[in-house]
Design a protein around this motif. Structure first.
Motif, PDB file in Angstrom:
ATOM      1  N   ALA A   1      16.180  25.445  12.172  1.00 32.76           N
ATOM      2  CA  ALA A   1      16.493  26.185  10.942  1.00 32.76           C
ATOM      3  C   ALA A   1      16.834  25.246   9.778  1.00 32.76           C
ATOM      4  CB  ALA A   1      17.621  27.179  11.190  1.00 32.76           C
ATOM      5  N   PRO A   2      17.812  24.353   9.935  1.00 33.85           N
ATOM      6  CA  PRO A   2      18.080  23.418   8.827  1.00 33.85           C
ATOM      7  C   PRO A   2      16.931  22.453   8.582  1.00 33.85           C
ATOM      8  CG  PRO A   2      19.422  22.867  10.746  1.00 33.85           C
ATOM      9  CD  PRO A   2      18.799  24.183  11.032  1.00 33.85           C
ATOM     10  N   ARG A   3      16.157  22.136   9.634  1.00 33.78           N
ATOM     11  CA  ARG A   3      15.026  21.226   9.437  1.00 33.78           C
ATOM     12  C   ARG A   3      13.983  21.856   8.517  1.00 33.78           C
ATOM     13  NH1 ARG A   3      12.999  20.752  14.362  1.00 33.78           N
ATOM     14  NH2 ARG A   3      14.349  19.057  15.023  1.00 33.78           N
ATOM     15  N   SER A   4      13.769  23.146   8.640  1.00 34.58           N
ATOM     16  CA  SER A   4      12.807  23.830   7.770  1.00 34.58           C
ATOM     17  C   SER A   4      13.258  23.800   6.313  1.00 34.58           C
ATOM     18  CB  SER A   4      12.617  25.281   8.227  1.00 34.58           C
ATOM     19  OG  SER A   4      11.998  25.342   9.493  1.00 34.58           O
ATOM     20  N   VAL A   5      14.560  23.978   6.102  1.00 35.97           N
ATOM     21  CA  VAL A   5      15.096  23.923   4.735  1.00 35.97           C
ATOM     22  C   VAL A   5      14.942  22.514   4.174  1.00 35.97           C
ATOM     23  CG1 VAL A   5      17.155  24.192   3.316  1.00 35.97           C
ATOM     24  CG2 VAL A   5      16.710  25.804   5.177  1.00 35.97           C
ATOM     25  N   LEU A   6      15.310  21.529   4.998  1.00 35.75           N
ATOM     26  CA  LEU A   6      15.181  20.134   4.565  1.00 35.75           C
ATOM     27  C   LEU A   6      13.725  19.775   4.299  1.00 35.75           C
ATOM     28  CD1 LEU A   6      17.684  18.474   7.065  1.00 35.75           C
ATOM     29  CD2 LEU A   6      17.968  18.625   4.582  1.00 35.75           C
ATOM     30  N   SER A   7      12.832  20.324   5.109  1.00 38.98           N
ATOM     31  CA  SER A   7      11.413  20.051   4.941  1.00 38.98           C
ATOM     32  C   SER A   7      10.914  20.548   3.587  1.00 38.98           C
ATOM     33  CB  SER A   7      10.612  20.712   6.073  1.00 38.98           C
ATOM     34  OG  SER A   7       9.234  20.460   5.940  1.00 38.98           O
ATOM     35  N   ASP A   8      11.376  21.723   3.184  1.00 40.29           N
ATOM     36  CA  ASP A   8      10.977  22.263   1.876  1.00 40.29           C
ATOM     37  C   ASP A   8      11.493  21.376   0.738  1.00 40.29           C
ATOM     38  OD1 ASP A   8       9.722  24.380   3.108  1.00 40.29           O
ATOM     39  OD2 ASP A   8      11.419  25.747   2.900  1.00 40.29           O
ATOM     40  N   LEU A   9      12.737  20.908   0.874  1.00 42.61           N
ATOM     41  CA  LEU A   9      13.313  20.041  -0.154  1.00 42.61           C
ATOM     42  C   LEU A   9      12.581  18.700  -0.227  1.00 42.61           C
ATOM     43  CD1 LEU A   9      17.121  20.705   0.500  1.00 42.61           C
ATOM     44  CD2 LEU A   9      15.735  21.593  -1.393  1.00 42.61           C
ATOM     45  N   LEU A  10      12.271  18.158   0.949  1.00 45.84           N
ATOM     46  CA  LEU A  10      11.563  16.879   0.986  1.00 45.84           C
ATOM     47  C   LEU A  10      10.142  17.026   0.443  1.00 45.84           C
ATOM     48  CD1 LEU A  10      12.779  15.601   4.464  1.00 45.84           C
ATOM     49  CD2 LEU A  10      13.286  14.549   2.257  1.00 45.84           C
ATOM     50  N   ALA A  11       9.519  18.153   0.729  1.00 46.31           N
ATOM     51  CA  ALA A  11       8.165  18.392   0.209  1.00 46.31           C
ATOM     52  C   ALA A  11       8.175  18.403  -1.314  1.00 46.31           C
ATOM     53  CB  ALA A  11       7.620  19.708   0.754  1.00 46.31           C
ATOM     54  N   SER A  12       9.224  18.997  -1.883  1.00 44.50           N
ATOM     55  CA  SER A  12       9.365  19.021  -3.341  1.00 44.50           C
ATOM     56  C   SER A  12       9.565  17.607  -3.895  1.00 44.50           C
ATOM     57  CB  SER A  12      10.541  19.917  -3.743  1.00 44.50           C
ATOM     58  OG  SER A  12      10.730  19.921  -5.138  1.00 44.50           O
ATOM     59  N   ASP A  13      10.395  16.817  -3.203  1.00 43.99           N
ATOM     60  CA  ASP A  13      10.618  15.425  -3.626  1.00 43.99           C
ATOM     61  C   ASP A  13       9.329  14.611  -3.548  1.00 43.99           C
ATOM     62  OD1 ASP A  13      13.257  16.003  -4.047  1.00 43.99           O
ATOM     63  OD2 ASP A  13      13.971  15.121  -2.166  1.00 43.99           O
ATOM     64  N   PHE A  14       8.555  14.877  -2.507  1.00 46.79           N
ATOM     65  CA  PHE A  14       7.302  14.141  -2.321  1.00 46.79           C
ATOM     66  C   PHE A  14       6.327  14.429  -3.459  1.00 46.79           C
ATOM     67  CE2 PHE A  14       2.992  13.783  -0.480  1.00 46.79           C
ATOM     68  CZ  PHE A  14       3.020  12.452  -0.111  1.00 46.79           C
ATOM     69  N   GLU A  15       6.269  15.673  -3.874  1.00 49.75           N
ATOM     70  CA  GLU A  15       5.370  16.055  -4.960  1.00 49.75           C
ATOM     71  C   GLU A  15       5.786  15.427  -6.284  1.00 49.75           C
ATOM     72  OE1 GLU A  15       2.541  17.629  -4.717  1.00 49.75           O
ATOM     73  OE2 GLU A  15       2.788  17.811  -2.544  1.00 49.75           O
ATOM     74  N   ASP A  16       7.053  15.083  -6.409  1.00 48.54           N
ATOM     75  CA  ASP A  16       7.561  14.527  -7.666  1.00 48.54           C
ATOM     76  C   ASP A  16       7.303  13.032  -7.807  1.00 48.54           C
ATOM     77  OD1 ASP A  16       8.490  16.987  -8.479  1.00 48.54           O
ATOM     78  OD2 ASP A  16      10.537  16.662  -7.737  1.00 48.54           O
ATOM     79  N   ILE A  17       6.871  12.388  -6.727  1.00 51.11           N
ATOM     80  CA  ILE A  17       6.617  10.942  -6.793  1.00 51.11           C
ATOM     81  C   ILE A  17       5.352  10.688  -7.609  1.00 51.11           C
ATOM     82  CG2 ILE A  17       6.131   8.847  -5.479  1.00 51.11           C
ATOM     83  CD1 ILE A  17       7.630  10.046  -3.136  1.00 51.11           C
ATOM     84  N   GLU A  18       5.466   9.841  -8.576  1.00 50.98           N
ATOM     85  CA  GLU A  18       4.312   9.520  -9.427  1.00 50.98           C
ATOM     86  C   GLU A  18       3.285   8.730  -8.632  1.00 50.98           C
ATOM     87  OE1 GLU A  18       3.372   7.010 -13.516  1.00 50.98           O
ATOM     88  OE2 GLU A  18       5.403   7.746 -13.131  1.00 50.98           O
ATOM     89  N   LEU A  63       1.635   6.077  -0.490  1.00 47.49           N
ATOM     90  CA  LEU A  63       2.121   7.437  -0.713  1.00 47.49           C
ATOM     91  C   LEU A  63       1.665   8.354   0.408  1.00 47.49           C
ATOM     92  CD1 LEU A  63       3.573   9.427  -2.624  1.00 47.49           C
ATOM     93  CD2 LEU A  63       1.347   9.840  -3.715  1.00 47.49           C
ATOM     94  N   ARG A  64       0.397   8.256   0.788  1.00 48.79           N
ATOM     95  CA  ARG A  64      -0.122   9.090   1.893  1.00 48.79           C
ATOM     96  C   ARG A  64       0.509   8.696   3.226  1.00 48.79           C
ATOM     97  NH1 ARG A  64      -1.121  12.970  -1.247  1.00 48.79           N
ATOM     98  NH2 ARG A  64      -2.968  12.764  -2.579  1.00 48.79           N
ATOM     99  N   ALA A  65       0.813   7.407   3.393  1.00 52.27           N
ATOM    100  CA  ALA A  65       1.501   6.968   4.613  1.00 52.27           C
ATOM    101  C   ALA A  65       2.888   7.588   4.680  1.00 52.27           C
ATOM    102  CB  ALA A  65       1.589   5.448   4.651  1.00 52.27           C
ATOM    103  N   ALA A  66       3.578   7.647   3.535  1.00 53.78           N
ATOM    104  CA  ALA A  66       4.898   8.276   3.485  1.00 53.78           C
ATOM    105  C   ALA A  66       4.798   9.764   3.786  1.00 53.78           C
ATOM    106  CB  ALA A  66       5.527   8.053   2.109  1.00 53.78           C
ATOM    107  N   GLY A  67       3.746  10.403   3.276  1.00 51.21           N
ATOM    108  CA  GLY A  67       3.541  11.820   3.557  1.00 51.21           C
ATOM    109  C   GLY A  67       3.301  12.077   5.036  1.00 51.21           C
ATOM    110  N   LEU A  68       2.551  11.190   5.679  1.00 52.17           N
ATOM    111  CA  LEU A  68       2.305  11.323   7.114  1.00 52.17           C
ATOM    112  C   LEU A  68       3.596  11.132   7.899  1.00 52.17           C
ATOM    113  CD1 LEU A  68       0.417  11.627   9.534  1.00 52.17           C
ATOM    114  CD2 LEU A  68      -0.087   9.174   9.347  1.00 52.17           C
ATOM    115  N   HIS A  69       4.358  10.114   7.524  1.00 52.33           N
ATOM    116  CA  HIS A  69       5.666   9.872   8.146  1.00 52.33           C
ATOM    117  C   HIS A  69       6.539  11.124   8.076  1.00 52.33           C
ATOM    118  CE1 HIS A  69       9.678   8.274   8.776  1.00 52.33           C
ATOM    119  NE2 HIS A  69       9.988   8.439   7.497  1.00 52.33           N
ATOM    120  N   PHE A  70       6.523  11.779   6.959  1.00 55.84           N
ATOM    121  CA  PHE A  70       7.291  13.008   6.757  1.00 55.84           C
ATOM    122  C   PHE A  70       6.774  14.139   7.641  1.00 55.84           C
ATOM    123  CE2 PHE A  70       7.365  16.771   3.618  1.00 55.84           C
ATOM    124  CZ  PHE A  70       8.438  17.369   4.269  1.00 55.84           C
ATOM    125  N   ARG A  71       5.476  14.359   7.662  1.00 53.56           N
ATOM    126  CA  ARG A  71       4.901  15.510   8.359  1.00 53.56           C
ATOM    127  C   ARG A  71       4.821  15.345   9.870  1.00 53.56           C
ATOM    128  NH1 ARG A  71       5.828  19.880   5.476  1.00 53.56           N
ATOM    129  NH2 ARG A  71       5.097  19.675   3.326  1.00 53.56           N
TER     130      ARG A  71
END
Length: 353
Positions: free
Chosen positions: A84-101, A108-116
């Motif tokens: 449950a908290p992981r899903s909430v954190l995942s949404d927040l992290l997804a938003s942070d990931f989208e904000d990276i220039e 960047l894609r390696a970081a996205g894979l690490h996250f997912r």
């Protein structure tokens, strides 16, 4: 000002390298993102960190945030956060990931894979389980598209990939293998997954610089696992795990890299412990995952004994270069697992090895 700039850039580089080592090996980060690495830390000095360096630092800070958010729960034996908290954190992290220039897509894609890759820690009964697997699939494709572009590059950039990028490619291959053995494979065309897997194996072998080095050995392990239990041509019985639990990990103590350690551990139990072949011999005639033909070494057993790894060549190389030209593969945990060294305790409850 010039001396200050050199010191800041050196400190940034140290933290970026440290973060990538932690991410690639699935170990807690030892980075120190102190005030000197924030834009406010340079105010009044007249110094400005180059924009490209600043964005690369933001990527590594994101990786650090993923590790601390997802894998540092003090109430869990291996630090995992509940669904449950992981899903909430995942949404927040997804938003942070989208904000990276975006300046460079590779890291960047390696970081996205690490996250997912955290998708493998969700319970199959969670309501958004399939959503996280789909996000993992999209991250896999995005990262591998960059890698294949390097492979097709006329300048031949892929053979010069860093160890961190190699580790992420290997994680991608094991993720594809895992997904191909699950009910998730029905969501996408099997032929597409198979093509991605085959090209990823080729990319790993392209990065290999010597016979029987870690990339070539892991590529052979991946090919053997695909042939014996993958969704491609099979030489053995299908996986015995139920479809529902086929994506669950037993080894869960290596953060996003738990998948790699879990898969190598399963290979070790299934192939090496049961003496199905000798890896050191097999890598000399690599298995083609896209073919029905087995490696010539697939049925070879070394005097009836499992490979108790460091090979004579590997031991010689390690001993002769330890104080000279460095060969650090002998200290890589994957190399020790592939060689069958040590009998690590395994706990089905905590997933610790």
């Amino acid at each position: 000002e010039e001396e200050l700039g050199d010191r800041v850039k050196t400190w940034v580089a140290c933290n970026m390298v440290s973060q990538r080592v932690s991410t690639g090996y699935g170990q807690p980060p030892s980075t120190v993102y102190d005030w000197t690495l924030s834009p406010t830390g340079w105010s009044g000095t007249g110094y400005q960190l180059p924009r490209e360096v600043e964005i690369r630092l933001d990527i590594e800070k994101f990786c650090n945030k993923v590790m601390k958010s997802m894998y540092t729960n003090k109430t869990d034996a291996v630090g995992l956060v509940d669904d449950a908290p992981r899903s909430v954190l995942s949404d927040l992290l997804a938003s942070d990931f989208e904000d990276i220039e975006v300046i460079t897509y590779l890291y960047l894609r390696a970081a996205g894979l690490h996250f997912r890759l955290s998708a493998f820690f969700y319970s199959p009964d969670s309501s958004d389980y399939h959503l996280h697997l789909t996000s993992l699939w999209m991250s896999l494709k995005a990262f591998l598209d960059i890698i294949f572009g390097l492979d097709d590059n006329a300048n031949g950039l892929l053979p010069h990939a860093t160890n961190y990028i190699l580790q992420m490619i290997i994680a991608s291959a094991f993720a594809l293998l895992k997904l191909s053995n699950s009910s998730f494979v029905n969501t996408f065309k099997l032929a597409h997954i198979k093509d991605l897997f085959t090209r990823t194996i080729r990319a790993i072998r392209t990065i290999s610089v010597a016979t029987n080095d870690l990339p070539s050995r892991l590529a052979e392990v991946l090919a053997q696992l695909w042939k014996s239990g993958g969704s491609g041509p099979r030489s053995g019985p299908a996986q015995s795990e139920s479809s529902k639990d086929s994506l669950q990990l037993k080894v869960r103590c290596r953060m996003s890299m738990s998948l790699v350690h879990d898969s190598v551990w399963r290979w070790r139990e299934d192939f090496q412990a049961k003496e199905k072949g000798n890896l050191d011999i097999a890598v000399k005639n690599p298995t083609n995952p896209d073919s029905n033909v087995e490696s010539s070494a697939s049925s070879v057993v070394d005097n009836g004994l499992p490979s108790m790894g460091l090979t004579n060549d590997a031991f010689h190389n390690a001993s002769t270069t330890l104080f000279g030209e460095s060969n650090y593969e002998v200290f890589d945990p994957q190399m020790w697992m592939l060689d069958g060294l040590g009998n690590f305790p395994f706990d089905d409850v905590t997933g610790m090895i």
